[in-house]
Design an enzyme around this catalytic site. Sequence first.
Site, mmCIF file in Angstrom:
data_model
loop_
_atom_site.group_PDB
_atom_site.id
_atom_site.type_symbol
_atom_site.label_atom_id
_atom_site.label_comp_id
_atom_site.label_asym_id
_atom_site.label_seq_id
_atom_site.Cartn_x
_atom_site.Cartn_y
_atom_site.Cartn_z
ATOM 1 N N PRO A 273 0.830 -1.216 -0.064
ATOM 2 C CA PRO A 273 0.016 -0.037 0.030
ATOM 3 C C PRO A 273 0.863 1.216 -0.038
ATOM 4 C CG PRO A 273 -0.083 -1.071 2.235
ATOM 5 C CD PRO A 273 0.884 -1.999 1.273
ATOM 6 N N GLY A 274 0.541 2.145 -0.762
ATOM 7 C CA GLY A 274 1.159 3.482 -0.698
ATOM 8 C C GLY A 274 0.160 4.486 -0.211
ATOM 9 N N ARG A 311 -1.620 16.536 -8.706
ATOM 10 C CA ARG A 311 -2.762 15.601 -8.971
ATOM 11 C C ARG A 311 -3.979 16.396 -9.614
ATOM 12 N NH1 ARG A 311 -3.896 11.337 -7.073
ATOM 13 N NH2 ARG A 311 -5.617 12.066 -6.271
ATOM 14 N N CYS A 342 1.748 29.934 -14.930
ATOM 15 C CA CYS A 342 1.161 30.171 -16.330
ATOM 16 C C CYS A 342 0.607 29.066 -17.126
ATOM 17 C CB CYS A 342 2.191 30.941 -17.150
ATOM 18 S SG CYS A 342 2.674 32.283 -16.226
ATOM 19 N N GLU A 343 -0.283 28.404 -16.526
ATOM 20 C CA GLU A 343 -1.012 27.084 -17.266
ATOM 21 C C GLU A 343 -2.365 27.176 -16.756
ATOM 22 O OE1 GLU A 343 0.486 24.266 -18.833
ATOM 23 O OE2 GLU A 343 2.512 24.633 -18.445
ATOM 24 N N TYR A 371 1.586 11.213 -3.378
ATOM 25 C CA TYR A 371 1.766 11.473 -4.706
ATOM 26 C C TYR A 371 1.423 13.129 -4.671
ATOM 27 C CZ TYR A 371 1.012 6.740 -5.427
ATOM 28 O OH TYR A 371 1.322 5.557 -5.239
HETATM 29 C C1 LIG Z 1 2.374 2.497 -7.121
HETATM 30 C C2 LIG Z 1 2.681 1.087 -6.861
HETATM 31 C C3 LIG Z 1 2.260 0.608 -5.538
HETATM 32 C C4 LIG Z 1 1.488 1.595 -4.522
HETATM 33 O O1 LIG Z 1 0.117 1.996 -5.280
HETATM 34 P P1 LIG Z 1 -1.063 2.774 -4.301
HETATM 35 O O2 LIG Z 1 -2.135 2.824 -5.141
HETATM 36 O O3 LIG Z 1 -0.350 3.856 -3.673
HETATM 37 O O4 LIG Z 1 -1.157 1.731 -3.101
HETATM 38 C C5 LIG Z 1 2.324 -0.605 -5.176
HETATM 39 N N1 LIG Z 1 2.925 -1.448 -5.983
HETATM 40 C C6 LIG Z 1 3.560 -1.129 -7.192
HETATM 41 C C7 LIG Z 1 4.285 -2.002 -7.941
HETATM 42 C C8 LIG Z 1 3.301 0.162 -7.616
HETATM 43 O O5 LIG Z 1 3.914 0.832 -8.784
#
Ligand SMILES: *Cc1c(COP(=O)(O)O)cnc(C)c1O
Length: 412
Positions: A273-274, A311, A342-343, A371
């Site tokens: 998870p990120g 984003r 400027c966009e 992100y």
């Molecule tokens: C970006 C990525 C993640 C994390 O994705 P999330 O949506 O931020 O949880 C996990 N594994 C791989 C290989 C990724 O490229």
Amino acid sequence: MLNFKNEDLCIEQVKLSDIAAEYGTSTYVYSKNQFINNFENYKKVLDAKGKGIICFACKANSNGTILKLLAGIGCGADTTSGGEIYRCLKANFNPSKIVYAGVGKTSEEIEYALKNKILMFNVESLEELDVIDNIAGKVKVKAKIAFRINPCVDPDTHSYIATGKKGTKFGIPYEDAVRAYLIAKKKKNVKILGIHSHIGSQILDIKPFKIAARKIKNIVNDLEKNGIRLEYINCGGGLGIEYTMYQKAPSPGRLISELLLVFDKDKKFIFEPGRSIIANAGYLLVKVIYRKFSCGKNFLITDAGMNDLMRPALYEAYHEIIPIRKIIGAQKVKTDVVGPICESGDFIGKDRMLPVLALGEYALVTCVGAYGAAMSSEYNSRPLLAEVLVDGSKTTLIRRRAKWEDLLLNEK
Ligand SMILES: *Cc1c(COP(=O)(O)O)cnc(C)c1O
């Protein structure tokens, strides 16, 4: 961890007005207890139901202090470049908890990863397998690998962040998986350790994860018939979060419980998870620097632009924008909140119902921990922002605000 203390909006116990006064704006602010909690929610369920590692996808946020705090409570790392592996080692991640994915690993990056004994490579092509095998031979180590498999499922998310569909550049198509493993089995310097899939990001439905898991399970079965037993199943990341009150995200616990049911109990599992660890722990504190009424529209111009938070421009992402003091009974007007760049794509939010804010007032953009800072750039020669960590009633500067001089640092 947002709350009001009288009229003042706070992160944990710190007033945002105090953060603005002490550190200036615009500034990324993180709630330590929020992301620690998010990680623990994953970890406790995985520990209760099986064996394995939660590997934080550090491309979502690679601030060293945040990485160090996660490493310190047993988190692993999912990396996508040599630079990320470097950052993670500096942040004290145990190399045996680092996995490495990416379609374009260079020889230099592969050698660095091998010498530092990371847990495994998530290999994305047979050519990459050859390169890894060769370099491992030179370095005289066995490269531990999983193949990243593209299970060809289409999650309901923005097309830029759907990675497990037919026709994306990621992984090996699942029809070719067994053949790839049979080739890998013959490589002298490679040890097969697992299988990996990551189908995309900001996914709010368990179903595509389950479909992918069942396809992976079929491959695992076919491999066993061919005498290849895998130790690790890596289910990737991608669990979505609630950017608005109209979205509903499944809990990490539910994701883990349902996916583990698909596989045999003796396997070890990796989740990557990120976003679901860091997104809702991060905020962008901005100042209103101008207001403008033009062509029938209200604009708030803030000191943060698309270089600081990409984003909205990149994915048309929605982030709540809220004043940092309680404004009761004020009339709300439809407002575009924009940056100084400027966009025309330089906006934080469009058509938001907001109370009229005064010049110099502050607003908070929510759920930008993932992100956000990680994708920021110096476009328009705007130095990178300060980052501040909140822990209870304490604040710490975890990245100093860059200066104009920093813009020239690497120029000759
Ligand atoms: C970006 C990525 C993640 C994390 O994705 P999330 O949506 O931020 O949880 C996990 N594994 C791989 C290989 C990724 O490229």
